[in-house]
Design an enzyme around this catalytic site. Structure first.
Site, short mmCIF file in Angstrom:
data_model
loop_
_atom_site.label_atom_id
_atom_site.label_comp_id
_atom_site.label_asym_id
_atom_site.label_seq_id
_atom_site.Cartn_x
_atom_site.Cartn_y
_atom_site.Cartn_z
N GLU A 1 0.81 -1.22 0.00
CA GLU A 1 0.00 0.00 0.00
C GLU A 1 0.84 1.27 0.00
O GLU A 1 0.47 2.28 -0.59
CB GLU A 1 -0.95 0.00 1.21
CG GLU A 1 -2.07 -1.02 1.13
CD GLU A 1 -1.65 -2.44 1.43
OE1 GLU A 1 -0.51 -2.62 1.95
OE2 GLU A 1 -2.41 -3.37 1.16
N ALA B 1 -9.80 -0.22 3.90
CA ALA B 1 -9.28 0.94 4.63
C ALA B 1 -8.33 0.50 5.75
O ALA B 1 -7.39 1.22 6.09
CB ALA B 1 -10.43 1.77 5.22
N ASP B 2 -8.56 -0.69 6.27
CA ASP B 2 -7.70 -1.25 7.32
C ASP B 2 -6.25 -1.38 6.88
O ASP B 2 -5.35 -1.45 7.70
CB ASP B 2 -8.20 -2.64 7.71
CG ASP B 2 -9.70 -2.68 7.90
OD1 ASP B 2 -10.14 -3.02 9.00
OD2 ASP B 2 -10.45 -2.38 6.94
N ILE C 1 -4.63 0.75 4.95
CA ILE C 1 -4.10 2.04 4.51
C ILE C 1 -2.92 2.49 5.40
O ILE C 1 -2.12 3.32 5.01
CB ILE C 1 -5.21 3.12 4.50
CG1 ILE C 1 -4.87 4.23 3.49
CG2 ILE C 1 -5.47 3.70 5.90
CD1 ILE C 1 -6.04 5.14 3.17
N PRO D 1 0.04 1.29 6.27
CA PRO D 1 1.42 1.36 5.74
C PRO D 1 1.65 2.58 4.84
O PRO D 1 2.79 2.99 4.65
CB PRO D 1 1.55 0.06 4.92
CG PRO D 1 0.53 -0.86 5.48
CD PRO D 1 -0.62 0.02 5.92
N HIS E 1 -10.88 -5.97 8.53
CA HIS E 1 -11.62 -5.73 7.29
C HIS E 1 -12.86 -4.90 7.59
O HIS E 1 -13.87 -5.02 6.90
CB HIS E 1 -12.01 -7.05 6.61
CG HIS E 1 -10.85 -7.87 6.15
ND1 HIS E 1 -10.09 -8.64 7.00
CD2 HIS E 1 -10.29 -8.01 4.91
CE1 HIS E 1 -9.13 -9.24 6.31
NE2 HIS E 1 -9.24 -8.88 5.04
#
Lengths: 328, 356
Positions: free
Chosen positions: A60, A84-85, A87, A89, A129
């Site tokens: 990511e 979205a979890d 994101i 990194p 998730h």
């Protein structure tokens, strides 16, 4: 007018922008032949080919970082973060680079990019998730943050986001992808960034929400209207940053009571900002303590169904909160 | 295709008889020497005015000018994308930033070129010269360079750019220190460059220290270039204090990128001759004898000796250069000192770009 669901509306918006501007491209994990794990990009690979629909490495940070570079070089990247979890990194690239680039270059280098990510729980996704991450980004000057709750807004806002010269976070309720349906006109229209929408008129109180919770708030408002004769106004924020404080305050001026609803956890969530604005700029209209109905302060949405249901808000919980506030 | 540290081009000697640097004219060689010298003198002045309490921070390029000037003389300046790091003073001075611009950044004065004085000095950036704005978290810029190189390939593939159009950017060059290659950012950028075989050049200025931490605590392999093969990127090691060797490898990598033949990692072995920054004290972690030994390998001194041996440079000419540099630096410092500070309230904008 065509009926479509949320994800079809997002796809159509991106498709139209890709037709309109050859600089627009999509990258992310599985966005190519697979069409994305939620199928938001389905059919686009077949239409635009591998030079514009680009399967990225599973990383990511560089999905966003390469997007920033492409945007600096005057392309218009749409970077998909699969959940979205995942994101986090890319936080360094979003916070330190994309958000600050324009300011730190004295207004010379721009980052016209969109970062799309499905967010939210209620789908059996467990801790990783299901996250709602909007508050981190809404705290960061230089970014714009959009969370649509209807197909009409989703299409109009994704088009505005792609055309915007700034980095835009575009969060999509994954639970609502197929659940939420609505009318979407054929062809060109946009919805401006930074404008909230009064989704339902009412005089007794205002429910402020966005995304999936705005959808639920509408259901709850209809329910209490029928069962209790309470008329709740529903303000769908649509854009969190920049926030439409004018619409937020106008509604409060009319109703004097505020219920803020989000599925992100309570503490330091976006609702705190709404509450602060109402308290400082709407104090003389206030008829009741400002209420926040949010997820509990725990590290994530648990997997097992009873715990997930405990965590998640729904129209019944929102309707109960409306009744309590109306009775104050 | 990608190769690891090719012996063929190692140290820039493509063949023993023909090196691109052999065709450099006397004028160009002297100009390169002048650029290295000017950067050095600007840099030394920054240290001096810091010690005088006139500025609050300096971070230095001293000792690392050779690879930077070599890069500047091989790419298309003002057109190709430059994504620098905070030690690239010599590179940005070649690319169009002036000593006065740099002095203004040291003092944080009004209208500062890179950031309107929002950023600390040496956080370079200059849109008119296609120098991207850079930040302080290391290696973030390498991913941007990969993205810009990706954009070049994208425009060519989607027929938005003629690959032979020299008015358009045809490569992205970025640089960083060897310590920064420990960051995930660097690895992910190298991976993109390799997967898409981008017109991307990553210059690692291996100056042996990441503040106080030596290379052997940074990585288990002896060379950063050894890692390039893992990404399908050609890795080349060069003597970073030999400007002509640097020129040769840069020339090779640039022409390769222009041909569309993919990315190159260049590891320039050099040495940080100063503390990390004006806030550092390198006596706490390295011996003076080590620093002194590297003084003999100073790239400026080496080029001077080489040019003198070729009969292209004399001590009198060097003296003239020094005089000229002192005058430029004096004037730059004076201009910066006389310049006003930006008003405090200018901090507020611009945060967002307006739609065209």
């Amino acid at each position: 007018m065509a009926q479509m669901n949320l994800l079809e509306a997002i796809r159509q918006g991106m498709d139209e922008e890709m037709e309109h501007d050859p600089r627009v491209f999509i990258t992310g994990e599985d966005v190519g032949p697979r069409g994305g794990v939620f199928r938001v990009t389905q059919g686009l690979f077949e239409k635009y080919g591998p030079t514009r629909i680009i399967d990225s490495p599973l990383a990511e940070l560089s999905i966003v970082g390469v997007g920033i570079g492409a945007a600096l070089a005057d392309l218009r990247p749409i970077c998909e973060i699969q959940f979205a979890d995942f994101i986090h990194p890319a936080m360094n690239q979003i916070m330190n680079e994309a958000a600050r680039m324009y300011y730190r270059s004295g207004g010379t280098w721009t980052v016209p990019m969109v970062i799309r990510a499905p967010y939210g729980g209620g789908v059996g996704g467990g801790l990783y998730h299901s996250q709602s991450v909007e508050a981190f980004f809404a705290h960061t000057p230089g970014l714009k943050v959009i969370i649509p709750s209807t197909p009409y807004d989703a299409k109009g806002l994704i088009k505005s986001a792609i055309r915007d010269p700034n980095p835009v976070l575009f969060f999509e309720t994954k639970k609502g992808y197929r659940l939420i349906k609505g009318d979407v006109p054929e062809g060109e229209y946009t919805v401006p960034i930074g404008e909230a929408r009064v989704a339902r008129e009412g005089s007794d109180l205002t429910v402020y929400s966005y995304g999936m919770m705005a959808h639920y708030a509408m259901q709850a408002a209809e329910r209490v209207s029928q069962t209790d004769g309470i008329e709740a106004e529903v303000v769908d924020l649509r854009t969190l940053l920049p926030l439409d404080t004018k619409t937020v305050l106008e509604s409060f001026k009319k109703t004097g009571k505020a219920l803020i609803v989000h599925e992100d956890n309570l503490t330091m969530g976006f609702g705190a900002e709404i509450a602060a604005i109402l308290a400082s700029d709407g104090f003389e209209y206030m008829d009741a303590p400002i209420q926040r109905l949010c997820a509990p302060d725990i590290p994530g949405v648990p997997f097992s169904h009873p715990m997930q249901d405990y965590f998640m808000l729904n129209p019944t919980k929102i309707a109960d909160a409306i009744r309590d506030l109306a009775a104050y | 295709m990608a190769k690891n540290t090719t012996d063929k081009v190692r140290n820039g000697r493509a063949t023993p008889t023909s090196r691109p640097s052999d065709s450099l004219t006397k004028d160009t060689l002297l100009e390169m020497y002048w650029k290295m010298l000017l950067s050095r003198r600007v840099d030394e002045r920054a240290w001096m005015i810091h010690r005088q309490g006139k500025i609050v921070f300096h971070i230095s390029a001293i000792g690392q000018e050779a690879i930077q000037v070599a890069a500047a003389y091989t790419i298309h300046l003002g057109v190709d994308y430059i994504v620098p790091y905070y030690r690239d003073l010599a590179l940005v001075l070649c690319a169009g930033v002036t000593p006065e611009d740099f002095m203004i950044s040291l003092y944080g004065k009004e209208g500062e070129l890179s950031s309107l004085a929002r950023q600390m000095p040496s956080h370079f950036g200059a849109k008119p010269f296609n120098i991207v704005s850079t930040s302080a978290p290391v290696a973030t810029q390498v991913v941007h360079a990969a993205g810009m190189a990706f954009a070049i390939k994208y425009r060519i593939q989607n027929e938005l750019q003629d690959p032979n159009d020299r008015t358009q950017p045809r490569l992205a060059v970025t640089s960083l220190g060897e310590g920064s290659t420990s960051q995930g950012e660097w690895h992910e950028a190298m991976n993109w460059a390799g997967v898409h075989q981008l017109p991307f050049i990553c210059i690692v200025q291996n100056n042996h220290y990441a503040i106080s931490v030596p290379v052997d605590k940074q990585m288990a392999v002896p060379n950063v270039a050894d890692r390039a093969a893992a990404y399908g990127v050609e890795g080349i090691i060069v003597d970073g204090n030999d400007v002509l060797a640097c020129y040769d490898v840069m020339h090779y990598a640039v022409q390769k990128a222009y041909r569309g033949d993919g990315p190159t990692l260049i590891e320039a072995k050099t040495y940080r001759m100063t503390p990390h920054s004006s806030d550092d004290d390198d006596r706490t972690y390295r011996e003076r004898s080590e620093v002194d030994a590297w003084r003999d390998k100073d790239p400026l001194l080496r080029l001077a000796n080489h040019l003198k041996a070729q009969g292209l440079l004399t001590d009198a000419v060097i003296e003239g250069y020094d005089k000229r540099a002192r005058k430029i630096v004096d004037e730059a410092q004076r201009a910066a000192e006389e310049r006003p500070y930006p008003p405090g309230e200018s901090a507020i904008a611009p945060v967002y770009a307006e739609a065209n």
